[in-house]
Design a protein around this motif. Structure first.
Motif, mmCIF file in Angstrom:
data_model
loop_
_atom_site.group_PDB
_atom_site.id
_atom_site.type_symbol
_atom_site.label_atom_id
_atom_site.label_comp_id
_atom_site.label_asym_id
_atom_site.label_seq_id
_atom_site.Cartn_x
_atom_site.Cartn_y
_atom_site.Cartn_z
ATOM 1 N N LEU A 37 0.817 -1.214 0.000
ATOM 2 C CA LEU A 37 0.000 0.000 0.000
ATOM 3 C C LEU A 37 0.850 1.264 0.000
ATOM 4 N N ALA A 38 2.021 1.214 0.625
ATOM 5 C CA ALA A 38 2.908 2.383 0.633
ATOM 6 C C ALA A 38 3.402 2.704 -0.776
ATOM 7 N N CYS A 39 3.753 1.684 -1.554
ATOM 8 C CA CYS A 39 4.181 1.929 -2.942
ATOM 9 C C CYS A 39 3.015 2.426 -3.787
ATOM 10 N N GLN A 40 1.821 1.922 -3.524
ATOM 11 C CA GLN A 40 0.657 2.423 -4.249
ATOM 12 C C GLN A 40 0.457 3.914 -3.969
ATOM 13 N N ARG A 41 0.589 4.301 -2.719
ATOM 14 C CA ARG A 41 0.438 5.723 -2.373
ATOM 15 C C ARG A 41 1.580 6.565 -2.948
ATOM 16 N N ARG A 42 2.812 6.044 -2.865
ATOM 17 C CA ARG A 42 3.978 6.800 -3.346
ATOM 18 C C ARG A 42 3.897 7.063 -4.839
ATOM 19 N N THR A 43 3.451 6.059 -5.602
ATOM 20 C CA THR A 43 3.431 6.197 -7.058
ATOM 21 C C THR A 43 2.125 6.772 -7.600
ATOM 22 N N GLY A 44 1.060 6.665 -6.809
ATOM 23 C CA GLY A 44 -0.248 7.072 -7.322
ATOM 24 C C GLY A 44 -0.798 6.056 -8.296
ATOM 25 N N SER A 45 -0.236 4.876 -8.309
ATOM 26 C CA SER A 45 -0.642 3.806 -9.212
ATOM 27 C C SER A 45 -0.982 2.570 -8.373
ATOM 28 N N VAL A 46 -1.234 1.445 -9.018
ATOM 29 C CA VAL A 46 -1.625 0.237 -8.292
ATOM 30 C C VAL A 46 -0.436 -0.599 -7.851
ATOM 31 N N PHE A 47 0.765 -0.226 -8.264
ATOM 32 C CA PHE A 47 1.991 -0.864 -7.784
ATOM 33 C C PHE A 47 3.171 0.030 -8.117
ATOM 34 N N GLY A 48 4.297 -0.276 -7.511
ATOM 35 C CA GLY A 48 5.546 0.401 -7.844
ATOM 36 C C GLY A 48 6.423 -0.561 -8.621
ATOM 37 N N ALA A 49 7.067 -0.083 -9.655
ATOM 38 C CA ALA A 49 8.032 -0.888 -10.421
ATOM 39 C C ALA A 49 9.381 -0.203 -10.286
ATOM 40 N N GLN A 50 10.392 -0.970 -9.890
ATOM 41 C CA GLN A 50 11.700 -0.384 -9.664
ATOM 42 C C GLN A 50 12.804 -1.325 -10.111
ATOM 43 N N ALA A 51 13.936 -0.723 -10.407
ATOM 44 C CA ALA A 51 15.124 -1.485 -10.810
ATOM 45 C C ALA A 51 16.245 -1.153 -9.839
ATOM 46 N N ARG A 52 16.971 -2.181 -9.430
ATOM 47 C CA ARG A 52 18.131 -1.984 -8.555
ATOM 48 C C ARG A 52 19.398 -2.021 -9.381
ATOM 49 N N PHE A 53 20.303 -1.104 -9.048
ATOM 50 C CA PHE A 53 21.579 -0.994 -9.743
ATOM 51 C C PHE A 53 22.712 -0.962 -8.731
ATOM 52 N N PRO A 54 23.919 -1.375 -9.142
ATOM 53 C CA PRO A 54 25.071 -1.211 -8.249
ATOM 54 C C PRO A 54 25.273 0.281 -7.965
ATOM 55 N N ARG A 55 25.484 0.629 -6.718
ATOM 56 C CA ARG A 55 25.633 2.039 -6.331
ATOM 57 C C ARG A 55 26.718 2.738 -7.146
ATOM 58 N N GLN A 56 27.836 2.043 -7.398
ATOM 59 C CA GLN A 56 28.946 2.692 -8.115
ATOM 60 C C GLN A 56 28.609 2.969 -9.582
ATOM 61 N N ALA A 57 27.518 2.401 -10.108
ATOM 62 C CA ALA A 57 27.129 2.622 -11.501
ATOM 63 C C ALA A 57 26.130 3.765 -11.659
ATOM 64 N N VAL A 58 25.738 4.396 -10.549
ATOM 65 C CA VAL A 58 24.713 5.446 -10.573
ATOM 66 C C VAL A 58 25.334 6.785 -10.200
ATOM 67 N N THR A 59 25.118 7.800 -11.047
ATOM 68 C CA THR A 59 25.560 9.165 -10.778
ATOM 69 C C THR A 59 24.334 10.059 -10.710
ATOM 70 N N VAL A 60 24.137 10.703 -9.575
ATOM 71 C CA VAL A 60 22.974 11.567 -9.356
ATOM 72 C C VAL A 60 23.393 13.022 -9.512
ATOM 73 N N SER A 61 22.548 13.811 -10.172
ATOM 74 C CA SER A 61 22.786 15.251 -10.269
ATOM 75 C C SER A 61 21.471 15.983 -10.023
#
Length: 131
Positions: A30-54
């Motif tokens: 239910l938390a993912c439903q509320r967070r996304t505003g949809s009926v489920f959350g879809a997410q992908a996990r990546f190695p931390r060292q492969a992700v650059t945030v700006s």
């Protein structure tokens, strides 16, 4: 090596990824439903060292049913979540699949909290199920 860019709706907050996802999953809690505003959350996990945030983000921490904490980072301007981290998974970053705006993104292979899944939702054949 694949290269993908996830971003918020206004483009201010971005996560650039230089890796295949470690796992693509769907969460029906239910938390993912509320967070996304949809009926489920879809997410992908990546190695931390492969992700650059700006860009600038605002963080929101939530404690799940099992007691672990997830910290969601979203754009303070448009409100879209671009990435999150989870206690106990310090070497990974999760990114909502929709933030990539890529219909060719790999399909989910894992589905959780299916007891809260909307009855009309059907998961892909061969997906791993976990209650």
């Amino acid at each position: 090596m694949p290269y993908r860019i996830a971003s918020c709706s206004c483009g201010q907050l971005r996560a650039e990824v230089a890796s295949q996802p470690l796992r693509v999953s769907v969460c029906h809690c239910l938390a993912c439903q509320r967070r996304t505003g949809s009926v489920f959350g879809a997410q992908a996990r990546f190695p931390r060292q492969a992700v650059t945030v700006s860009g600038d983000s605002t963080a929101f921490a939530r404690v799940g049913d099992g007691g672990s904490r997830a910290v969601f980072h979203f754009c303070p301007r448009c409100g879209a979540t671009v990435y999150y981290t989870m206690d106990g998974a310090d070497d990974t970053v999760a990114i909502p699949v929709g933030a990539f705006a890529d219909p060719g993104f790999p399909a989910p292979t894992f589905s959780v909290y299916e007891e809260r899944m909307h009855r009309w939702v059907q998961m892909p054949d061969g997906i791993e199920h976990m209650a």
